[in-house]
Design an enzyme around this catalytic site. Structure first.
Site, PDB file in Angstrom:
ATOM      1  N   CYS A  95       0.893  -1.115  -0.153  1.00  0.00           N
ATOM      2  CA  CYS A  95      -0.058   0.043  -0.065  1.00  0.00           C
ATOM      3  C   CYS A  95       0.891   1.270  -0.190  1.00  0.00           C
ATOM      4  CB  CYS A  95      -1.107  -0.010   1.067  1.00  0.00           C
ATOM      5  SG  CYS A  95      -1.750   1.534   1.548  1.00  0.00           S
ATOM      6  N   GLU A 125       3.280  -5.644   8.891  1.00  0.00           N
ATOM      7  CA  GLU A 125       3.360  -4.463   8.447  1.00  0.00           C
ATOM      8  C   GLU A 125       4.556  -3.874   9.344  1.00  0.00           C
ATOM      9  OE1 GLU A 125       0.192  -1.318   8.364  1.00  0.00           O
ATOM     10  OE2 GLU A 125       1.760  -0.076   9.366  1.00  0.00           O
ATOM     11  N   SER A 218      -7.426  -9.590  11.657  1.00  0.00           N
ATOM     12  CA  SER A 218      -6.993  -8.324  11.214  1.00  0.00           C
ATOM     13  C   SER A 218      -6.911  -7.490  12.216  1.00  0.00           C
ATOM     14  CB  SER A 218      -8.303  -8.108  10.221  1.00  0.00           C
ATOM     15  OG  SER A 218      -8.596  -6.772  10.233  1.00  0.00           O
ATOM     16  N   ASN A 220      -6.751  -4.355  11.785  1.00  0.00           N
ATOM     17  CA  ASN A 220      -7.452  -2.803  11.978  1.00  0.00           C
ATOM     18  C   ASN A 220      -8.924  -3.322  12.384  1.00  0.00           C
ATOM     19  OD1 ASN A 220      -9.377  -2.639   9.499  1.00  0.00           O
ATOM     20  ND2 ASN A 220      -7.687  -3.922   9.016  1.00  0.00           N
TER      21      ASN A 220
HETATM   22  S1  SF4 Z   1      -5.463   0.288   6.182  1.00  0.00           S
HETATM   23 FE1  SF4 Z   1      -3.567  -0.341   5.346  1.00  0.00          FE
HETATM   24  S2  SF4 Z   1      -3.812  -1.096   3.257  1.00  0.00           S
HETATM   25 FE2  SF4 Z   1      -5.778   0.059   4.060  1.00  0.00          FE
HETATM   26  S3  SF4 Z   1      -5.261   2.208   3.034  1.00  0.00           S
HETATM   27 FE3  SF4 Z   1      -4.600   2.111   5.211  1.00  0.00          FE
HETATM   28  S4  SF4 Z   1      -2.558   1.735   5.020  1.00  0.00           S
HETATM   29 FE4  SF4 Z   1      -3.302   1.100   3.081  1.00  0.00          FE
END
Ligand code: SF4
Length: 264
Positions: A95, A125, A218, A220
């Protein structure tokens, strides 16, 4: 019961981009196609990709030839060098926000800062960013009891895992302020993350219970569930509809739904 959807939820720009790149690469069909780790932290989406012939590998030593797609999380530079030296084709779907964090980490390390990456030490990451940050770089997990123990320099450069909660970042920075004589901070939390976190929090405050959709692995998505619980909301984090239990909805009038950045 009324059902509300968070204003921002589901696939983010970086994940959509990585999936598009993976399907395009599979279509070109030059030899076997792999992803370095699961392309996204969503087991159901990974299974769909496998049906198209794109398989995840755990390490480059698992393959002898073909194409490997670097997922949105990115990798340390040594992985790129190893692939190159072994003649494995690399398609880089890192990304752009993660790439920026890697570049900033490299720049801080080159300027003599001890780089501190705030995030989860075992997250790919974070491992990737750390690999760009120089020999003295460390990861500070915001759950550490005393982050000071890991710092050896008073000239410190700070980078955040892109999916970190802002208040966790702030709390580590205030600790670092106590020991640094020079502190350079880059807020590398990505805007897609911030928008999802803000709209989830706003929704959680308005409803009786929250359902958070997305991979249990995940980061996030787990943070969205964490946020909902932080405001005292009854919250269930599920991957598939099969996990829904009708008992959850008894006596509830307003249901809020959100989804992590790796949820289709
Ligand atoms: S959550 Fe991670 S993959 Fe998605 S836009 Fe943000 S940095 Fe990029």
């Amino acid at each position: 019961m009324k059902v509300f959807l968070a204003e921002y939820s589901g696939f983010c720009f970086g994940v959509k981009r990585a999936i598009k790149i993976a399907f395009q690469t599979a279509k070109r069909g030059h030899g076997p196609v792999y992803t370095y780790g699961s392309l996204i932290h969503n087991p159901q989406a990974v299974q769909e990709l496998e049906k198209k012939g794109v398989k995840p590998i755990r390490s480059l030593s698992d393959i002898h030839k073909g194409t490997v797609i670097i997922r949105s999380h990115g990798v340390p530079p040594k992985i790129m060098s190893e692939a190159k030296s072994r003649g494995i084709t690399v398609v880089d779907a890192t990304c752009p926000f993660v790439r920026k964090a890697q570049e900033l980490a490299f720049s801080l390390g080159s300027q003599g800062y001890q780089v501190v990456v705030v995030g989860e030490a075992d997250h790919p990451e974070v491992k990737g960013i750390l690999g760009h940050a120089g020999d003295r770089a460390v990861v500070l997990d915001y759950r550490d009891n005393d982050p000071r123990l890991r710092i050896t320099s008073r000239k410190i450069g700070v980078i955040a895992q892109t999916t970190l909660l802002l208040d966790k970042f702030q709390s580590v920075i205030s600790t670092l302020l106590e020991i640094a004589t020079e502190l350079k901070i880059y807020n590398t939390i990505c805007s897609a993350t911030t928008l999802r976190q803000e709209s989830t929090l706003n929704l959680a405050e308005e409803v009786d219970l929250m359902i958070v959709l997305g991979g249990k692995n995940s980061a996030n998505t787990s943070r969205l569930a964490e946020l909902c619980r932080s405001v005292g909301k009854r919250t269930y984090h599920i991957e598939t509809p099969k996990e829904l239990d009708p008992a959850w909805f008894r006596n509830s009038h307003k249901l809020g739904i959100t989804a992590g950045a790796s949820t289709p």
